[in-house]
Write a protein that holds these residues in place. Structure first.
Motif, short mmCIF file in Angstrom:
data_model
loop_
_atom_site.label_atom_id
_atom_site.label_comp_id
_atom_site.label_asym_id
_atom_site.label_seq_id
_atom_site.Cartn_x
_atom_site.Cartn_y
_atom_site.Cartn_z
N GLU A 944 0.84 -1.20 0.00
CA GLU A 944 0.00 0.00 0.00
C GLU A 944 0.87 1.25 0.00
O GLU A 944 0.64 2.21 -0.74
CB GLU A 944 -0.89 -0.04 1.26
CG GLU A 944 -1.89 1.08 1.34
CD GLU A 944 -2.98 0.97 0.27
OE1 GLU A 944 -3.50 2.03 -0.10
OE2 GLU A 944 -3.27 -0.15 -0.20
N GLU A 945 1.91 1.20 0.82
CA GLU A 945 2.82 2.34 0.95
C GLU A 945 3.46 2.66 -0.40
O GLU A 945 3.56 3.81 -0.81
CB GLU A 945 3.90 1.97 1.97
CG GLU A 945 4.94 3.03 2.16
CD GLU A 945 4.60 3.95 3.33
OE1 GLU A 945 5.50 4.63 3.80
OE2 GLU A 945 3.45 3.98 3.75
N ALA A 946 3.87 1.59 -1.09
CA ALA A 946 4.51 1.80 -2.39
C ALA A 946 3.57 2.54 -3.34
O ALA A 946 3.95 3.49 -4.02
CB ALA A 946 4.90 0.45 -2.99
N GLN A 951 1.91 7.62 -5.99
CA GLN A 951 0.92 8.69 -6.25
C GLN A 951 1.47 10.03 -5.80
O GLN A 951 1.35 11.04 -6.50
CB GLN A 951 -0.38 8.40 -5.50
CG GLN A 951 -1.15 7.24 -6.10
CD GLN A 951 -2.33 6.82 -5.22
OE1 GLN A 951 -2.51 7.33 -4.12
NE2 GLN A 951 -3.12 5.89 -5.72
N ALA A 952 2.09 10.03 -4.64
CA ALA A 952 2.64 11.28 -4.13
C ALA A 952 3.70 11.84 -5.07
O ALA A 952 3.74 13.04 -5.36
CB ALA A 952 3.21 11.07 -2.73
N GLU A 957 4.22 15.66 -4.47
CA GLU A 957 4.07 16.03 -3.07
C GLU A 957 4.88 15.05 -2.24
O GLU A 957 5.34 14.04 -2.74
CB GLU A 957 2.60 15.93 -2.65
CG GLU A 957 1.69 16.84 -3.44
CD GLU A 957 0.22 16.47 -3.23
OE1 GLU A 957 -0.03 15.50 -2.49
OE2 GLU A 957 -0.64 17.13 -3.82
N THR A 958 4.97 15.36 -0.96
CA THR A 958 5.59 14.35 -0.09
C THR A 958 4.46 13.55 0.53
O THR A 958 3.36 14.04 0.69
CB THR A 958 6.41 15.01 1.03
OG1 THR A 958 5.54 15.98 1.64
CG2 THR A 958 7.65 15.70 0.50
N LEU A 959 4.81 12.32 0.88
CA LEU A 959 3.78 11.45 1.46
C LEU A 959 3.47 11.98 2.85
O LEU A 959 4.35 12.21 3.66
CB LEU A 959 4.33 10.02 1.57
CG LEU A 959 3.35 9.00 2.10
CD1 LEU A 959 2.14 8.93 1.18
CD2 LEU A 959 3.98 7.63 2.18
N ASN A 960 2.19 12.17 3.09
CA ASN A 960 1.83 12.76 4.37
C ASN A 960 1.12 11.71 5.21
O ASN A 960 -0.05 11.42 5.00
CB ASN A 960 0.89 13.94 4.10
CG ASN A 960 0.48 14.59 5.40
OD1 ASN A 960 1.14 14.41 6.43
ND2 ASN A 960 -0.62 15.32 5.38
N ALA A 966 8.98 6.41 9.38
CA ALA A 966 9.10 5.06 9.93
C ALA A 966 8.36 4.10 8.99
O ALA A 966 7.41 4.50 8.33
CB ALA A 966 8.46 5.01 11.31
N PRO A 967 8.80 2.84 8.92
CA PRO A 967 8.11 1.90 8.04
C PRO A 967 6.64 1.76 8.45
O PRO A 967 6.31 1.97 9.63
CB PRO A 967 8.86 0.58 8.25
CG PRO A 967 9.85 0.82 9.31
CD PRO A 967 9.94 2.26 9.63
#
Length: 1666
Positions: A944-946, A951-952, A957-960, A966-967
């Motif tokens: 999901e993070e990937a 998308q970010a 943008e930066t991932l918010n 942290a992982p």
């Protein structure tokens, strides 16, 4: 049998011959020529038959001759002969064997017969046969034949007249049929010659073919005749009636419209002749007004009255003209129609109105015609709106019938037509009889019966057919109304069915995608103007038609509906209104559609409901029934035509709502309506008839909304919008009243939603948006239904098998759940309750398949607020429990964080403590779940993070997300910890406690899963953040006492203020953090800023330790101890079982929740290994710099310890403030106990400076008093001498130091003196307890336990123990340079001098005894050292101190206590003796090495001891003991021993002792003298006790002195001394007289030694008395 078959021909020949024979027989006598002709005729026929094969043709060719005998026979005018001849002629004609010439002859012969009035019927028959069997007769002959018939029509004989009329009609028809046949023959051939426009030749038209010409001439003459002009072609006409002419014209026009439409000549006739004629003939009718005797003032001539036969026939002609030739005669028809409309006026005679209505009815059944009117007139700009006028006229006509005319106007009609409308006796009865039923209209007292006038759709007229009547007939009452009513219904039916058929065709064509639909075929011939594409024209025609007619129709129908008393009639009216409404809807004509629907709606409700005054006041039963009928129609409309209702749903639904209201239907499950109790209200008493209909109506109502599934999307939206606005109105109404609100709209919204589930997407938003508004309504019943509807819809939507299924249609899934979330914004508790119950049901039924809906559902569960009340929170919590126990594995891992948040929010709510506590248990369960499924969750979250990162990046943008970078799995843990952290600062102590225990347990149990960098966040953002919050809250907490803990729970006094409760939290938190630092130190040290963290932790420990709460401060020190006992821990992964080593303190084993942290967690080794591999980034060995790092840590700890100690032992600045905070003993003990552990780590760098700091703290700590209420627990009963644990600790600390110095390098030994100094300070406490600031302390014995006073400790045991330590230490260290240099011995003496001096005044007796023994021990070690160092002068200052010490002790100013026993006193004396012995053994022998002054002081002291030592306060019994004889003796002996010793080195010493003796002897003398005096004076009285004691002591001293002098070598004794001794003797002797036995015995002892002085004198004896 055919006329041409051989048999027929044969028969014909035979018949002809027979006829001729008969003729010859008849004429034999009277008419011989005829006879001859007949006979030759027979021959002729035979000849023809013999010669020709085609006999008929031959006969025809010779027909003139063949016919001749018969014509001659007719000429005889003999009836019998004539009849025979005519029959024969007819037979020839029927076989078509008559030639043109023969036919002419026959006609001429017939004309003669006619003129003679013979055989008229036979004549007519013959003409008819002649003209119908063949076409040989035409032109003049034809005209002659026609005229013949006309002439016969006007005979005196009725039968003849009628037969002739029929014949004329038939002949006229034949003429036109011939023309039609002729056209048919020529149809395929060359084009007809072009028409000559504007042909004015009336006599003949050269371009026409023969038959056409005949027809033309005939028609033209008919017009001439009707117009009363001479005919052109029908020569010989004598007489003609207009009525007959009009009938003929009508029949021709009606039967042969094609002729007029195809031939311009005929069209021309129509335009030029027929129409003007009709208009002219109409004039009397137009001008006539009923009741005006004369015509208009403009015309002086009297006005012709309308004449019924002509008028009626004209109307028939007009009907035909309009019907067939409308397209030719557009303008003319406009006039006709306008006239027709005028004839309906109320001023026209009754019969005229009746026939006019019949004519209008005829038009009404021809919808295509009506459409043409509309196109030709209504749609043209400057034209009369004919179609509209017709409809309006019908309407006005109907209205006028209800208005009773005035009497005058009735009488003025001289025809019997003027029957009054109010019902003449005959007509009313007749009408009823006619209609058979009592069907009628009744309006405002006017009663009009309704008859069955014609079958629907056909205009069967009654009066238009009365061709035989000359006088106007009497019209039965109700006839005109009935016709008008039928006309209206037919009009509606016709128009609507036509338009709907056409629309259906168009739709079909569009559906087939074929060419553009073409309008009805026949319009091509009708419409002469060029027209645009049919698509454009037709809809507009339809719309124009409806627009033109709707007002009139509606007015009429509404009136009729009001007036109707017959169910069938009502049904028909309603059906008409319904079809019109539907049609308008289909055409998109909103206003008319709404108008019709409104009409039905109004009619559906009882009169008082409607807003109009049209209702009759008698709301009788029929009205009720009618309302029900209307209502059914309305339902039917909605049911079958819902698709075209559009915005009128509003009206329909509003009415249905009222109906539901009146009938008292209540919504049930799913929104269906069931009969409830009837709602009382004015006139809503429901009749039984209605009650039986109730179930039916409620059924139809339900079906109506079920059928919404067949509506198209747009219509469905209209329905929903209407329901919504209806509901809005209901909501408006329900504001501010507590009346039952109308739930109809809400219930139906629900029902509509449920049946349209398959396309729910298109209506979901408007539907739910509205229901959400309903949910916010203040009326409870209303919002309850809103919530019921919305939750039912959501449940149904989720349960419905959508296509594609919800699992593949995420958008729809979220759409369905969204309103559930929106409900959270509603503040009403009942709504939230419903919402949460819905969630619970959704979870139970669809929990496994919620998928993307989880965030929404969890959001709903978590949307709790403190102002919501317990039951809501309880329900929501049930949902959460269900989620946590059953659904964690089924939800996407991204939702786990939401679960944590939600569980946390339940912990934070303050309505229900148990829920808060249980939710903390849930958080533990959740953490367990994370732990067990660590790998799966990690994988999913990383995927999901990937995606999110991608998308970010794409958006730049930066991932918010929280706790980035942290992982993701670690973030999940961090969220959990953060939540628990929030709960740890909850206002409720139980929650804080539970949360704190859970948090530290989870970190301990599952912390191994976190990656190393994450620990950084745990430490700073979670643990320290928490510590800060707790510290802040604790320091600001309220100190007010809390009376009880809610309910009847009693609170323990240690928790009865908020401050105390926060203290517990602070303790727990600090301990937890310290434990983590302890168990995870290895891990934490690899974080870059461990030192900083350590500092922060120490800072927290310090602030806690310095808090004014004993519990907190003590716990802080425990945590301090814990972090100092750290051993470098084994690396986590090397431990056999992380959880086994997990340090869960026993306090956590409380039953938080069943699966609490106390139970062992199942751990497969493989998991542990896998996780170790996943996070095996940790280095295997500690980095090289770690040791020095550690020392920095320890020094940081030391400075914290020092600051804490300094702060807490600093006395309060104010005066004796009772409220001043004083640290508790356990705290101080713990503080001091930390030092040894800490010292282990900092020993290497520990300096004098540090030692001094330590000393200050130790001193301060020991000085702190304790409060009187705590003293019983800390102090033993004051008589026992024991050390408190604090004092033990202080001594231990010094002991540790001293041992360290002992084994340490030389450099450390400089610290010895400081240690001595410290200890000696403590020794001083024995006599002078330390002060703590300016605080007053009482001795423990005087403190009362119930007063908050401070009690000084009993410092004696401590001081004594310190003294023992000093002695021990000194024994070890006496020779150390530092000890010598720093004058330690001198200090010891100086310190001991105090208790020695106080002696009996010491607080404890043991003190001075110990002081003496210690002094003796110390001196025994120290004096040799001092003597060795005599030269250095380091001990110079010590001697005077020592001398003072001896003196203070031996000659103490304090008196022994009265209760001192003799044994005790003797023991004490023995101690004094010991001291003197020390002087005699250790000091005096070494006088050379000792300063002279000192020796002198010692001597003086011994001297003093030998004399002055008696105590003045003893009882007599003890006197001998209390004299310290032994001590005096020893002093004397020592003194004398050293006074008279040979070794006296200086005369000074000898002098000192001699002086002493002199003083002693002198004093003895004085005492004895005084005693003798007193004894003598006192007589028998005994002397005072003191004096006796004194004398005894003196006597004893004298004996002692004598002994000493004897022992001393004589040369050491001065002569003077002896003289003084001897001088005592006389005095002694004087004492012998004393009465005291004690004195006597002492005297005896004293006198004894004098015997040694009894020697003979050596020189001359002088007088002793002189």
């Amino acid at each position: 049998m055919s006329t041409t078959s051989p048999e027929a021909v044969k028969k014909l020949l035979e018949n002809m011959q027979t006829d001729l024979r008969s003729l010859s027989m008849e004429c034999k006598k009277k008419f011989p020529p005829v006879k001859e002709a007949a006979e030759s005729g027979i021959v002729k026929i035979k000849t023809i038959a013999a010669r020709n094969t085609d006999i008929l043709t031959a006969l025809k060719e010779n027909s003139s001759e063949v016919v001749q005998p018969f014509l001659m026979g007719c000429g005889t005018k003999e009836p019998k002969i004539t009849q025979l001849c005519l029959a024969a002629i007819q037979r020839l004609m029927s076989h078509e064997v008559v030639s043109e010439a023969a036919a002419g002859n026959i006609i001429n012969m017939l004309w003669q017969l006619m003129e003679n009035g013979l055989e008229e019927l036979k004549l007519l028959q013959t003409v008819l046969v002649l003209l119908t069997t063949n076409t040989v007769v035409h032109d003049e002959v034809l005209s002659k034949a026609i005229v013949l018939c006309f002439r016969l029509h006007f005979t005196k004989d009725n039968i003849t007249n009628n037969t002739a009329a029929a014949t004329v009609r038939q002949v006229v028809t034949v003429v036109f049929e011939r023309m039609v046949a002729e056209d048919e023959r020529f149809k395929g051939m060359a084009e007809q010659p072009p028409a000559i426009q504007g042909n004015s030749n009336r006599r003949s038209v050269s371009t026409l073919r023969p038959s056409a010409k005949d027809a033309y001439m005939l028609f033209q003459d008919l017009c001439q005749l009707v117009n009363a002009d001479a005919p052109y072609w029908l020569v010989g006409m004598t007489e003609m009636t207009r009525t007959f002419g009009l009938e003929l014209l009508e029949s021709v026009l009606n039967d042969f419209p094609g002729v007029f439409l195809q031939h311009q000549e005929f069209s021309f006739l129509l335009k030029e002749r027929v129409c003007p004629l009709v208009i002219k003939l109409f004039s009397p009718n137009i001008k006539f007004r009923q009741g005006s005797g004369s015509g208009s003032s403009a015309s002086p001539a009297p006005v012709e009255k309308p004449y019924f036969p002509i008028c009626m026939r004209l109307l028939r002609v007009v009907s035909v003209l309009i019907k067939h030739f409308y397209s030719l005669l557009v303008t003319e028809c406009e006039i006709f129609l306008s006239l027709l409309v005028k004839f309906l006026d109320g001023e026209k005679p009754q019969w005229l109105r009746a026939v006019a209505v019949e004519s209008v009815h005829r038009l009404c059944v021809q919808p295509h015609l009506l459409r043409s009117f509309c196109q030709s007139y209504d749609m043209k700009q400057h034209s009369t709106k004919v179609f509209r006028d017709i409809v309006n006229a019908l309407g006005s006509f109907i209205q006028s019938l209800f208005i009773v005319p005035s009497v005058g106007s009735v009488s003025s009609t001289n025809t019997p037509a003027g029957l009054s409308l109010s019902g003449g006796s005959g007509s009313g009865a007749q009408a009823s009889a006619q209609s058979g039923v009592g069907a009628a209209f009744e309006y405002r007292g006017t009663w009009i019966p309704l008859m069955t006038v014609s079958v629907q759709g056909s205009a069967k007229a009654t009066y238009l057919e009365m061709l035989d009547k000359v006088e106007p007939p009497s019209i039965p009452e109700g006839y005109a109304m009935s016709v008008a009513f039928s006309a209206l219904l037919d009009l509606v039916r016709g128009i609507t069915s036509m338009i709907e058929r056409e629309l259906a065709k168009e739709e079909e064509a569009v559906a087939r995608g074929g060419p553009e639909p073409i309008g009805p075929a026949h319009t091509d011939t009708l419409l002469q103007e060029p027209r645009e594409s049919p698509l454009v024209i037709f809809p507009s025609v339809w719309e124009e038609m409806v627009n033109a007619c709707w007002c009139g129709l509606l007015a009429a129908l509404s009136l009729l509906l009001d007036a109707s008393t017959d169910e069938t009639a009502t049904e028909n009216i309603l059906k008409a209104e319904l079809t019109m409404a539907s049609l308008c809807g289909r055409l998109g004509l909103v206003t008319p559609r709404d108008a019709f629907i409104t009409a039905i709606c109004k009619a559906s409700l009882p009169p008082h409901y409607a807003l109009t005054a049209l209702y009759s006041n008698a709301a009788n039963l029929s009205n009720k029934t009618k309302n029900i009928q209307c209502m059914r129609t309305l339902l039917n409309l909605a049911h079958c035509h819902g698709a075209v209702l559009g915005t009128s749903w509003q009206l329909v639904l509003a009415t249905l709502q009222h109906l539901v209201w009146i009938l008292g239907l209540k919504p049930g499950v799913g929104g269906g309506l069931k009969p409830g109790r009837a709602v009382e209200g004015p006139s809503t008493v429901l009749t039984t008839a209605v009650m039986t209909d109730l179930p039916v109506i409620s059924n139809i109502l339900s079906r109506l909304f079920e059928s919404s599934q067949y509506l198209d999307d747009v219509s469905l939206h209209h329905l929903i919008n209407a329901l919504c606005s209806l509901s809005m109105e209901a909501m408006e109404m329900a504001y501010g009243t507590n009346k039952e609100p109308s739930l109809f709209a809400v219930a139906k919204l629900l029902e509509t939603g449920l049946v349209n589930m398959d396309r729910i997407e298109i209506l979901w938003r408007p539907l739910t948006a509205h229901l959400l508004e309903v949910c916010q309504h203040p009326n409870a019943r209303m919002r309850e239904w809103g919530a019921e509807a919305i939750t039912s819809l959501i449940k149904a939507g989720l349960a419905y098998k959508h296509d594609p299924p919800l699992s593949q249609n995420q958008r729809l899934h979220l759409l369905l759940l969204n309103p559930l979330k929106e409900l959270s914004n509603v503040l009403h508790a009942d709504i939230r309750q419903k919402q949460l119950e819905c969630v619970l049901q959704v979870l139970q039924s669809q929990g496994d398949s919620l998928g993307p809906g989880w965030p929404l559902v969890l959001g709903v569960i978590g949307a709790i607020r403190n102002d919501q009340g317990e039951s809501l929170i309880r329900t929501a919590f049930q949902c959460l429990q269900l989620v946590v126990t059953d659904f964690l594995p089924t939800m996407p891992c991204t939702c786990l964080q939401i679960v944590v948040d939600v569980a946390g929010s339940f912990g934070l709510q303050n309505q229900e403590l148990n829920i808060s506590l249980t939710s903390i248990g849930l958080l533990w369960n959740i953490s367990d779940y994370f732990f067990q499924r660590a790998e799966i969750i990690t994988e999913e979250l990383e995927k999901e993070e990937a995606i999110l990162l991608q998308q970010a990046c794409d958006k730049g943008e930066t991932l918010n997300r929280p706790f980035h970078p942290a992982p993701p799995f670690d973030c999940l843990w961090l969220c959990l910890y953060a939540k628990l952290g929030e709960l740890c600062v909850d206002p409720r102590p139980a929650v804080r406690k539970s949360a704190g225990q859970t948090m530290f347990s989870t970190i301990a149990a599952h912390g191994t899963l976190l990656q190393q960098p994450t620990w950084h966040i745990v430490v700073w953002k979670v643990l320290f953040h928490l510590l800060n919050c707790v510290r802040k809250s604790s320091t600001t907490a309220d100190k007010e006492k809390i009376e009880s803990g809610g309910g009847n729970i009693l609170i323990h006094h240690s928790r009865d203020t908020a401050e105390k409760q926060w203290a517990e939290t602070w303790v727990l938190t600090l301990a937890g953090v310290a434990r983590i630092f302890n168990t995870r130190k290895y891990l934490l040290q690899q974080l870059g800023d461990f030192f900083k963290a350590w500092e922060v932790l120490l800072d927290h420990i310090q602030s806690a330790a310095l808090s004014k709460n004993n519990e907190v401060s003590l716990a802080a020190l425990k945590s301090f101890q814990e972090i100092l006992q750290l051993v470098t821990p084994v690396k986590d992964s090397d431990k056999p079982d992380t959880l086994g080593a997990m340090d869960i303190p026993p306090v956590l084993m409380e039953p938080l929740t069943a699966p609490g942290p106390g139970r062992p967690l199942p751990r497969s080794d493989s998991l542990a290994e896998r996780l170790a591999q996943r996070y095996s980034t940790q280095p295997q060995l500690p980095p090289p710099g770690e040791e020095q790092d550690d020392s920095a840590l320890w020094w940081s700890a030391w400075s914290t310890w020092y600051r804490t100690g300094t702060e807490c032992t600093r006395p309060p600045s104010g005066g004796g403030d009772k409220l001043a905070f004083v640290p508790s003993q356990p705290f101080l003990t713990a503080l001091i106990q930390i030092f040894p552990a800490l010292y282990q780590h900092i020993a290497t760098g520990f300096s004098m400076d540090d030692l001094r700091k330590l000393g200050i703290i130790l001193h301060g700590a020991v000085s702190v008093p304790i409060s009187s209420d705590a003293s019983p627990f800390i102090l033993p009963s004051y008589t026992e001498a024991v050390l408190t644990s604090l004092q033990e600790a202080v001594l231990t600390a010094l002991d540790v130091l001293q041992k360290a110095i002992c084994v340490g390098p030389e450099t450390l030994q400089v610290m010895y003196p400081a240690i001595f100094e410290q200890l000696l300070q403590f020794v001083e406490f024995s006599c002078k307890p330390p002060q703590y600031g300016k605080m007053e302390t009482k001795h423990v014995a005087n403190a009362k336990y119930n007063q908050a006073e401070w009690v000084a400790l009993n410092y004696v045991p401590f001081a004594e123990r310190s003294l023992e330590v000093v002695v021990d230490l000194y024994q070890k260290t006496a020779c150390h340079k530092a000890v010598i240099a720093e004058k330690v011995l001198q200090n010891i003496i100086k310190t001991l001098r105090v208790p020695l001096g106080l002696k009996y005044a010491c607080p404890a007796e043991s003190t001075w005894k110990l002081a003496v023994s210690s002094l003796l021990k110390v001196l025994s070690i120290g004096l040799p050292v001092a003597r060795q160092q005599a030269s250095s002068g380091k001990f110079d200052t010590m001697w005077p101190k020592l001398a003072h010490a001896f003196e203070d002790f031996l000659f103490t100013k304090s008196t022994p206590p009265d209760n001192l026993s003799i044994q005790e006193f003797q023991k004490n004396e023995a101690i004094d003796v010991e001291v003197v012995q020390l002087i005699s053994t250790e000091i005096l022998p070494y006088a050379n090495f000792i300063p002279k002054e000192f020796v002198g002081q010692i001597m003086a002291m011994l001297n003093k001891g030998s004399i002055h030592s008696q105590s003045s306060s003893f009882t007599e019994a003890e006197i001998d003991i209390r004299m310290r004889e032994e001590f005096s003796k020893v002093c004397f002996e020592t003194l004398l021993q050293f006074s008279f010793s040979n070794k006296v080195s200086t005369p000074q010493e000898g002098y000192i002792s001699r002086m002493a003796l002199a003083v002693l002897l002198q004093r003895a003398q004085e005492v004895l003298h005084r005693y003798v005096e007193d004894e003598r004076l006192s007589g028998r009285c005994p002397l005072p006790r003191q004096q006796v004691t004194e004398i005894i002591f003196v006597l004893k001293a004298v004996s002692t002195l004598m002994d000493s002098l004897k022992k001393t070598q004589p040369e050491n004794v001065d002569g003077n001394t002896w003289a003084q001794v001897i001088a005592l003797y006389p005095t002694l002797v004087e004492c012998i007289t004393c009465s005291s036995a004690e004195v006597s015995s002492a005297l005896k002892e004293a006198l004894g030694p004098f015997k040694d002085l009894m020697q003979p004198p050596v020189s001359k004896v002088q007088n002793g008395e002189s």
